[in-house]
Motif scaffolding. Structure first.
Motif, PDB file in Angstrom:
ATOM      1  N   MET A 116       0.855  -1.168   0.000  1.00 50.82           N
ATOM      2  CA  MET A 116       0.000   0.000   0.000  1.00 50.82           C
ATOM      3  C   MET A 116       0.898   1.227   0.000  1.00 50.82           C
ATOM      4  O   MET A 116       1.701   1.407   0.905  1.00 50.82           O
ATOM      5  CB  MET A 116      -0.906  -0.052   1.227  1.00 50.82           C
ATOM      6  CG  MET A 116      -1.868   1.079   1.364  1.00 50.82           C
ATOM      7  SD  MET A 116      -3.290   1.086   0.253  1.00 50.82           S
ATOM      8  CE  MET A 116      -3.977  -0.531   0.443  1.00 50.82           C
TER       9      MET A 116
ATOM     10  N   LYS B 215      -8.767   8.379  -7.908  1.00 51.73           N
ATOM     11  CA  LYS B 215      -8.535   6.966  -8.232  1.00 51.73           C
ATOM     12  C   LYS B 215      -8.006   6.836  -9.657  1.00 51.73           C
ATOM     13  O   LYS B 215      -7.008   6.160  -9.905  1.00 51.73           O
ATOM     14  CB  LYS B 215      -9.827   6.161  -8.067  1.00 51.73           C
ATOM     15  CG  LYS B 215      -9.752   4.711  -8.525  1.00 51.73           C
ATOM     16  CD  LYS B 215     -11.128   4.073  -8.436  1.00 51.73           C
ATOM     17  CE  LYS B 215     -11.288   2.671  -8.937  1.00 51.73           C
ATOM     18  NZ  LYS B 215     -10.230   1.947  -9.517  1.00 51.73           N
TER      19      LYS B 215
ATOM     20  N   GLU C  33      -4.161   5.592 -10.654  1.00 49.58           N
ATOM     21  CA  GLU C  33      -3.963   4.435 -11.525  1.00 49.58           C
ATOM     22  C   GLU C  33      -3.178   4.814 -12.779  1.00 49.58           C
ATOM     23  O   GLU C  33      -2.332   4.054 -13.227  1.00 49.58           O
ATOM     24  CB  GLU C  33      -5.296   3.779 -11.841  1.00 49.58           C
ATOM     25  CG  GLU C  33      -5.864   3.082 -10.607  1.00 49.58           C
ATOM     26  CD  GLU C  33      -7.206   2.409 -10.809  1.00 49.58           C
ATOM     27  OE1 GLU C  33      -7.933   2.755 -11.769  1.00 49.58           O
ATOM     28  OE2 GLU C  33      -7.534   1.532  -9.978  1.00 49.58           O
TER      29      GLU C  33
ATOM     30  N   ALA D 161      -1.783   1.237  -9.306  1.00 46.37           N
ATOM     31  CA  ALA D 161      -2.956   0.407  -9.578  1.00 46.37           C
ATOM     32  C   ALA D 161      -2.694  -0.996  -9.049  1.00 46.37           C
ATOM     33  O   ALA D 161      -1.547  -1.432  -9.008  1.00 46.37           O
ATOM     34  CB  ALA D 161      -3.233   0.364 -11.086  1.00 46.37           C
ATOM     35  N   PRO D 162      -3.724  -1.655  -8.618  1.00 44.36           N
ATOM     36  CA  PRO D 162      -5.096  -1.163  -8.539  1.00 44.36           C
ATOM     37  C   PRO D 162      -5.304  -0.285  -7.315  1.00 44.36           C
ATOM     38  O   PRO D 162      -4.601  -0.406  -6.324  1.00 44.36           O
ATOM     39  CB  PRO D 162      -5.928  -2.438  -8.421  1.00 44.36           C
ATOM     40  CG  PRO D 162      -5.028  -3.419  -7.763  1.00 44.36           C
ATOM     41  CD  PRO D 162      -3.635  -3.064  -8.210  1.00 44.36           C
ATOM     42  N   CYS D 163      -6.276   0.598  -7.427  1.00 40.26           N
ATOM     43  CA  CYS D 163      -6.640   1.502  -6.336  1.00 40.26           C
ATOM     44  C   CYS D 163      -8.049   1.118  -5.872  1.00 40.26           C
ATOM     45  O   CYS D 163      -8.981   1.073  -6.675  1.00 40.26           O
ATOM     46  CB  CYS D 163      -6.614   2.944  -6.825  1.00 40.26           C
ATOM     47  SG  CYS D 163      -7.108   4.148  -5.579  1.00 40.26           S
ATOM     48  N   TYR D 164      -8.188   0.827  -4.591  1.00 45.52           N
ATOM     49  CA  TYR D 164      -9.477   0.421  -4.037  1.00 45.52           C
ATOM     50  C   TYR D 164     -10.315   1.657  -3.716  1.00 45.52           C
ATOM     51  O   TYR D 164      -9.811   2.641  -3.187  1.00 45.52           O
ATOM     52  CB  TYR D 164      -9.268  -0.399  -2.764  1.00 45.52           C
ATOM     53  CG  TYR D 164     -10.455  -1.239  -2.408  1.00 45.52           C
ATOM     54  CD1 TYR D 164     -10.553  -2.545  -2.847  1.00 45.52           C
ATOM     55  CD2 TYR D 164     -11.494  -0.726  -1.649  1.00 45.52           C
ATOM     56  CE1 TYR D 164     -11.651  -3.333  -2.533  1.00 45.52           C
ATOM     57  CE2 TYR D 164     -12.591  -1.497  -1.338  1.00 45.52           C
ATOM     58  CZ  TYR D 164     -12.666  -2.801  -1.774  1.00 45.52           C
ATOM     59  OH  TYR D 164     -13.759  -3.565  -1.465  1.00 45.52           O
ATOM     60  N   HIS D 165     -11.599   1.581  -4.025  1.00 46.44           N
ATOM     61  CA  HIS D 165     -12.520   2.706  -3.869  1.00 46.44           C
ATOM     62  C   HIS D 165     -13.898   2.135  -3.572  1.00 46.44           C
ATOM     63  O   HIS D 165     -14.148   0.950  -3.811  1.00 46.44           O
ATOM     64  CB  HIS D 165     -12.514   3.504  -5.184  1.00 46.44           C
ATOM     65  CG  HIS D 165     -13.311   4.768  -5.153  1.00 46.44           C
ATOM     66  ND1 HIS D 165     -14.669   4.786  -5.342  1.00 46.44           N
ATOM     67  CD2 HIS D 165     -12.940   6.050  -4.977  1.00 46.44           C
ATOM     68  CE1 HIS D 165     -15.100   6.038  -5.284  1.00 46.44           C
ATOM     69  NE2 HIS D 165     -14.067   6.822  -5.058  1.00 46.44           N
TER      70      HIS D 165
ATOM     71  N   SER E 266     -15.452  -0.163  -5.924  1.00 46.65           N
ATOM     72  CA  SER E 266     -14.999  -1.564  -5.932  1.00 46.65           C
ATOM     73  C   SER E 266     -16.014  -2.450  -5.222  1.00 46.65           C
ATOM     74  O   SER E 266     -16.288  -3.573  -5.655  1.00 46.65           O
ATOM     75  CB  SER E 266     -13.634  -1.682  -5.255  1.00 46.65           C
ATOM     76  OG  SER E 266     -12.681  -0.831  -5.848  1.00 46.65           O
TER      77      SER E 266
ATOM     78  N   LEU F  79      -7.354  -5.503   1.624  1.00 49.51           N
ATOM     79  CA  LEU F  79      -6.675  -4.664   0.632  1.00 49.51           C
ATOM     80  C   LEU F  79      -5.338  -5.231   0.152  1.00 49.51           C
ATOM     81  O   LEU F  79      -4.612  -4.554  -0.558  1.00 49.51           O
ATOM     82  CB  LEU F  79      -6.475  -3.255   1.198  1.00 49.51           C
ATOM     83  CG  LEU F  79      -7.773  -2.499   1.467  1.00 49.51           C
ATOM     84  CD1 LEU F  79      -7.493  -1.198   2.192  1.00 49.51           C
ATOM     85  CD2 LEU F  79      -8.522  -2.241   0.171  1.00 49.51           C
TER      86      LEU F  79
ATOM     87  N   TYR G 187      -3.459  -4.291  -3.282  1.00 50.22           N
ATOM     88  CA  TYR G 187      -3.818  -2.966  -3.793  1.00 50.22           C
ATOM     89  C   TYR G 187      -2.691  -1.979  -3.508  1.00 50.22           C
ATOM     90  O   TYR G 187      -2.090  -2.010  -2.442  1.00 50.22           O
ATOM     91  CB  TYR G 187      -5.117  -2.459  -3.159  1.00 50.22           C
ATOM     92  CG  TYR G 187      -6.334  -3.141  -3.721  1.00 50.22           C
ATOM     93  CD1 TYR G 187      -7.001  -2.614  -4.811  1.00 50.22           C
ATOM     94  CD2 TYR G 187      -6.805  -4.320  -3.172  1.00 50.22           C
ATOM     95  CE1 TYR G 187      -8.103  -3.249  -5.343  1.00 50.22           C
ATOM     96  CE2 TYR G 187      -7.910  -4.973  -3.689  1.00 50.22           C
ATOM     97  CZ  TYR G 187      -8.551  -4.420  -4.781  1.00 50.22           C
ATOM     98  OH  TYR G 187      -9.648  -5.055  -5.312  1.00 50.22           O
TER      99      TYR G 187
ATOM    100  N   THR H 170      -5.755   3.114  -1.692  1.00 52.73           N
ATOM    101  CA  THR H 170      -7.174   3.075  -1.350  1.00 52.73           C
ATOM    102  C   THR H 170      -7.658   4.505  -1.113  1.00 52.73           C
ATOM    103  O   THR H 170      -6.944   5.331  -0.554  1.00 52.73           O
ATOM    104  CB  THR H 170      -7.457   2.192  -0.111  1.00 52.73           C
ATOM    105  OG1 THR H 170      -8.878   2.148   0.101  1.00 52.73           O
ATOM    106  CG2 THR H 170      -6.764   2.677   1.129  1.00 52.73           C
TER     107      THR H 170
END
Length: 82
Positions: free
Chosen positions: A1, A17, A21, A26-30, A33, A58, A61, A64
């Motif tokens: 992270m 986000k 990315e 990436a990936p970015c948690y949102h 998701s 997470l 990822y 976030t």
């Protein structure tokens, strides 16, 4: 992270986000998701109850933003601090 967005939802986090990315985080948690895969709501419920750590959800990822990650920012900071 690498990035933990601790800001409030509805403050441009979806744009953030996309930007993160594009910058390679990436990936970015949102929150989207969770909305895209409602099965993810159960693990977050367990995290709210203290039965699961947000870092476990997470894993993998790079970032976030928004809910639910922002709610757990202190825990995430402790878990991902290097």
């Amino acid at each position: 992270m690498k990035v933990i967005g601790a800001g409030l939802p509805r403050t441009g986090t979806l744009t953030q986000k996309a930007a993160l990315e594009q910058l390679g985080l990436a990936p970015c948690y949102h929150a989207v998701s969770v909305l895209a895969d409602l099965a993810q709501a159960r693990p977050w419920g367990l995290a709210l109850e203290g039965e699961l750590r947000a870092a476990e959800i997470l894993d993998g990822y790079a970032a976030t933003l928004d809910w639910p990650g922002a709610y757990h920012y202190m825990e995430l900071l402790a878990d991902f601090q290097h």
